[in-house]
Design a protein around this motif. Sequence first.
Motif, PDB file in Angstrom:
ATOM      1  N   ARG A  95      39.205  49.183  45.164  1.00  0.00           N
ATOM      2  CA  ARG A  95      40.431  48.720  45.829  1.00  0.00           C
ATOM      3  C   ARG A  95      41.659  48.866  44.941  1.00  0.00           C
ATOM      4  O   ARG A  95      42.712  49.301  45.387  1.00  0.00           O
ATOM      5  CB  ARG A  95      40.226  47.246  46.216  1.00  0.00           C
TER       6      ARG A  95
ATOM      7  N   ARG B 117      38.229  51.171  50.070  1.00  0.00           N
ATOM      8  CA  ARG B 117      37.485  50.142  50.808  1.00  0.00           C
ATOM      9  C   ARG B 117      36.151  49.841  50.132  1.00  0.00           C
ATOM     10  O   ARG B 117      35.217  49.348  50.765  1.00  0.00           O
ATOM     11  CB  ARG B 117      37.273  50.577  52.260  1.00  0.00           C
ATOM     12  N   ASN B 118      36.085  50.148  48.850  1.00  0.00           N
ATOM     13  CA  ASN B 118      34.952  49.777  47.996  1.00  0.00           C
ATOM     14  C   ASN B 118      33.634  50.426  48.401  1.00  0.00           C
ATOM     15  O   ASN B 118      32.568  49.814  48.296  1.00  0.00           O
ATOM     16  CB  ASN B 118      34.813  48.243  47.929  1.00  0.00           C
TER      17      ASN B 118
ATOM     18  N   THR C 236      35.799  43.793  51.010  1.00  0.00           N
ATOM     19  CA  THR C 236      37.131  44.165  50.513  1.00  0.00           C
ATOM     20  C   THR C 236      38.092  42.987  50.455  1.00  0.00           C
ATOM     21  O   THR C 236      39.274  43.169  50.219  1.00  0.00           O
ATOM     22  CB  THR C 236      37.744  45.267  51.404  1.00  0.00           C
TER      23      THR C 236
END
Length: 802
Positions: free
Chosen positions: A219, A510-511, A530
């Motif tokens: 992020r 968004r990881n 997130t």
Amino acid sequence: MMSDCEGLIGDDSASAASSMEVTDRIASLEQRVQMQEDELQLLKSALADVVRRLNISEEQQAMQNRKGPTKARPLMPTLPLRPVVNNGTVLPKKTSGSLPSPSGARKDTSSPANKSTVKRAGSTERVGPMRRESPGDPKSSRTRTGSTSSNSSGKKTSESKPKDPVFSAEEGYVKMFLRGRPVTMYMPKDQVESYNLEAKADLPAKKLKLDWVYGYRGRDCRSNLYLLPTGETVYFIASVVVLYNVEEQLQRHYTGHNDDVKCLAVHPDKITIATGQVAGTSPDGKQLCPHVRVWDSVSLNTLHVLGMGFFDRAVTCIAFSKSNGGSNLCAVDDSNDHVLSVWDWQKEERLAEVKCSNEAVFAADFHPTDTNIIVTCGKSHLYFWTLESGSLVKKQGLFEKQEKPKFVLCVTFSENGDTITGDSSGNILVWGKGTNRISCAIQGAHEGGIFALCMLRNGTLVSGGGKDRKLVSWDGNYQKIQEVEIPEPYGPVRTVAESKGECVLIGTTRNYVLQGTLYGEFNPITQGHTDELWGLAVHPSKPQFLTCGHDKHITLWDSSSHHPVWSKTIEDAAQSAGFHSSGAVVAIGTQTGRWLVLDTETKDLVTVHTDGSEQLSVMRYSPDGHFLAIGSHDNYIYIYGVSDNGRKYSRVGKCSGHSSFITHLDWSVDSQYLMSNSGDYEILYWIPSACKQVVSVEATRDIEWASCTCTLGFQVFGLWPEGSDGTDINGVCRSHEKKLLVTGDDFGKVHLFSYPCSQFRAPSHIYGGHSSHVTNVNFLHDDSYLISTGGKDMSIMQWRVV
């Protein structure tokens, strides 16, 4: 698409004149900044005095009114008190140039109204102690603009010594004190005679071993994904560096850090790794310094620790040199001046340091063939630094006819030594080797910012877009070879790394970590939440658990395969979850008072209801599956009758009696009684079928409870550390065999106690890994594993019980 690869050369005399004008303007601006800082300092001092007076006044009020708060809503939710340092100044907020670390901001639960001080210096601000230089260090005279020295924590130090618990043999209770307020806990009758408050509890016979970490920090971090020759993908989340072998489905973990890891670099030998972390605060309020750890990726042993007491706030960029055997390391910290420093990491000696920029720095890297050249980029800047006899000399990148971008976001190097940058205007610029001028420009390479550049072994350049989510490959003449779009659910590209064969690794904002080729076909190898993570529930009979968070995502995980069974997005931020005893359905509580029930197999919506308009902190089905109890921040417990295996709900009523928000609920084994805890440390008992409070001690003291998630009660009071303010423990869980008790606290620690835990200050095994408050803990149905969730760090950790 326009490729402009003639050497772009400007008029030297014009540029000299313009640089003089720029110098004058900069000098004028610096004067104005200094004046404004002086005014700010006065304002800070005044505000510190106001805060101090408010604290004194609230303490006096609290002493006069020991009856406690009525509602658990802060009096001034919009004005959090700031920690004050010894000289009366208020710790400064972190500049907006860099993103806050997730371990930072305190969890946002309305605390009792009389809570007059902030618990700790909020680590969002990441204010580290001033540099402690050794005497005689020629570099020790440098000072920082606006950097504040502090050894103080936000913990209240003026309180008198906390009271010890009291045991009454006549009444059969133990009374403990949280923030001076008594909490009375009655024990079972058969334990009164034999109980001894002074007895020492034993450590649990079992321990925890970190088995798996779910999630990735894409992020707000860059260049944090690499493939090692061992076949392991290395990345980080919270304070853990993960080495994940995707083919063998094995993870190893480097756990040497004590707070958020922010950057990562791999040595040219592909074995040695360096990671940098943020400043933090220990449980006893001491400052933890930001630093760099150099470690061996095979043995996981720490080799060197650099910059303890030198770096400020956080280390945000690091890189090893490439052409001299990797003996140097450069680092940029998160101070106001974003200081660039160069180290001989094996000798742990600092070779040079310089103020890099007042704005955010996104990347710093050594030139591949010239050890003495370092390139940094960030907001409004691209600098070429030359290391000359202990100092760093700067040359600014000249954009000349090219419009200067707002952000230079990433940097890499070509085989012939050219520097290649990607910027917020979507352009790829090539800077001739040894110069600070553009030799080639690829205009509009992406729509929107270019977040990542990666030069593959075969000379192909890969660029990753933010806004357009595209992965584009370019040949040696910067002609486009291939373009592919990352599917929308995965989000914008954050970093790109070379993998095996023709594969690449992609980290997204968004990881997600994706594995795929330059022609498409991306598969997630890890994913995570997130936003802040609070909801956790374990399946009653399968090796599965569910998490939900403020990102509105709900995910059912398989603890054996470590992969999601399914994911679902809902309309509201999720706060809590609970499985029906059959496992057929799961209830989700949100922050808006709405709650929903999902089918565990199909993730289909079964029903939706709304109770109140505040967050629902607890969703707890009765053991027989006939009731659902919902604990709300509006101080009520809502009770529903449940039928048809969790598919039909009828409201029974609401339990009214708490004077603060509900924090935890437990059902009795026979599903006839309910125990509740609240934000002002009350323990109440209920007959949920009638929504009636039970006030008789004799009727409740011998009840056998099906679960143990309440943080207050005779069987668990030993888990509270001395001097705790009553909000330090967020989650508690008892093992199903009733021999272990685990807690998650505000200091990122998981504690394992013996159960029952009814001796004051019981000993525990302590485990780090989370870098934020641990919001929830839960044993899987067979007690083989423990799951813990981190709040701001958004991580999920799976621990093997050994």
